[in-house]
Design an enzyme around this catalytic site. Structure first.
Site, PDB file in Angstrom:
ATOM      1  N   LYS A 135      -7.208   0.181  30.835  1.00  0.00           N
ATOM      2  CA  LYS A 135      -6.506   0.695  32.212  1.00  0.00           C
ATOM      3  C   LYS A 135      -5.354   1.263  32.007  1.00  0.00           C
ATOM      4  O   LYS A 135      -4.310   0.501  31.520  1.00  0.00           O
ATOM      5  CB  LYS A 135      -6.641  -0.255  33.313  1.00  0.00           C
ATOM      6  CG  LYS A 135      -5.995   0.163  34.631  1.00  0.00           C
ATOM      7  CD  LYS A 135      -6.192  -1.039  35.897  1.00  0.00           C
ATOM      8  CE  LYS A 135      -5.663  -0.312  36.913  1.00  0.00           C
ATOM      9  NZ  LYS A 135      -5.387  -1.647  38.012  1.00  0.00           N
ATOM     10  N   LYS A 140     -10.320   3.207  32.625  1.00  0.00           N
ATOM     11  CA  LYS A 140      -9.775   3.648  34.044  1.00  0.00           C
ATOM     12  C   LYS A 140      -8.278   4.256  33.753  1.00  0.00           C
ATOM     13  O   LYS A 140      -7.655   3.635  33.183  1.00  0.00           O
ATOM     14  CB  LYS A 140      -9.597   2.554  34.984  1.00  0.00           C
ATOM     15  CG  LYS A 140      -9.114   2.825  36.308  1.00  0.00           C
ATOM     16  CD  LYS A 140      -8.936   1.687  37.125  1.00  0.00           C
ATOM     17  CE  LYS A 140      -8.423   2.284  38.796  1.00  0.00           C
ATOM     18  NZ  LYS A 140      -8.324   0.961  39.604  1.00  0.00           N
TER      19      LYS A 140
END
Length: 326
Positions: A197, A249
């Site tokens: 992420k 992400k």
């Protein structure tokens, strides 16, 4: 030299031919719907930077979950916005708190017909907006945060979540959550690790969606956009700690990372088409600059083509409806 023996256009001649020879396909079951519920609302509240997305009430969230089941959507990822925040994010642990109650309500509505996922992170619950608790210097305390994550995970599993999504990027978070789940009897509750992420400029609309209190940034724990190899290290560590699935992400700005992870991962790989990616397409479509349906479909297909087994997208139900039509 190969022409006219080789004419790749032969396989593009008709819609039926293109369907027959497509290398990648989208299906509703590939899609996961992120959904927000805000404590104290009497009506759904539109999110201005994400046209078509709302902060839900209990009833509207239940309707959205039921619609997702009807459309064949694979899962729903729940985010809660509490009425009261504090430095420790204690509302995240309350069995009757907004997120835990939402999990319980959705489970009562759809049972096991939809994979119910809970966000295991403190950013929505803290009055400083960080994903963990702060030390005396204002630095996010990794190990103190892990203790709370373990308790959050158990609370969400108790509420009925099938899958937990630790998104805070704390070192060791998967191991601590997996141990807490095992010790509390939740051995069948899966963990979808937000393994890679990145600290991204594209999270802006999400911060409106959760009424974020963040000042500053999250660059001391989320990954640096310049780094590629580091993502593999993060994924390997989460796999060693017991992750059942892993996530990249954001999605669209990190398709190279997604491809790298998909090439090495022995477990299913997800990618999150985040709020800023959603907002850009909606804004361009609203101005008549691009075809909305075509751009949405192409963007999600591109994420799938890069290697995602499942895609978290705010268009999950809309796209699933289009796929069923076609």
């Amino acid at each position: 030299m190969s022409f006219p023996n080789h004419r790749p256009r032969r396989l593009r001649t008709t819609p039926a031919m293109r369907r027959l020879t497509a290398e990648n396909r989208l299906a509703p079951a590939d899609l996961i719907l992120p959904a927000f519920i805000r404590e104290g609302l009497t009506e759904p509240s539109p999110i201005s930077s994400m046209p078509g997305v709302v902060q839900h009430t209990t009833e509207s969230l239940k309707r959205a979950a039921a619609e997702a089941v009807e459309l064949g959507v694979g899962g729903i990822m729940l985010f809660g916005v509490p009425a009261v925040r504090d430095a420790q994010g204690t509302a995240s642990l309350d069995p009757d708190g907004v997120l835990n109650k939402a999990i319980r309500d959705v489970k009562a509505e759809v049972g096991d017909d939809l994979v119910i996922m809970g966000d295991v992170c403190l950013d929505e619950f803290t009055d400083h907006g960080h994903c963990g608790v702060l030390d005396s210097e204002g630095y996010v305390d990794n190990d103190a945060t892990l203790e709370i994550y373990g308790r959050m995970a158990v609370a969400q599993a108790d509420a009925g979540a099938h899958v937990l999504g630790p998104s805070g990027m704390m070192d060791g978070q998967i191991a601590v959550i997996r141990q807490a789940l095992e010790e509390s009897g939740h051995k069948n509750t899966a963990v979808l690790a937000y393994a890679a992420k990145y600290a991204s400029a594209f999270y802006g609309p999400f911060r409106e969606a959760v009424d974020s209190q963040l000042k500053g940034d999250r660059r001391t724990y989320q990954m640096d956009a310049a780094n590629r190899r580091e993502a593999i290290l993060e994924v390997e560590l989460d796999l060693e700690e017991g992750a059942d699935m892993v996530m990249v992400k954001p999605a669209m700005s990190y398709l190279d990372i997604l491809a790298d992870v998909a090439a090495m991962s022995p477990v299913p790989v997800s990618a999150y088409q985040i709020s800023g990616e959603y907002a850009m397409i909606e804004a361009a479509a609203a101005n008549g600059w691009i075809d909305r349906r075509g751009a949405i479909t192409e963007s999600v297909l591109g994420i799938k083509r890069a290697g995602a087994d499942t895609v978290l997208t705010y268009w999950a139900s809309k796209l699933a409806g289009w796929l069923k039509e076609s």
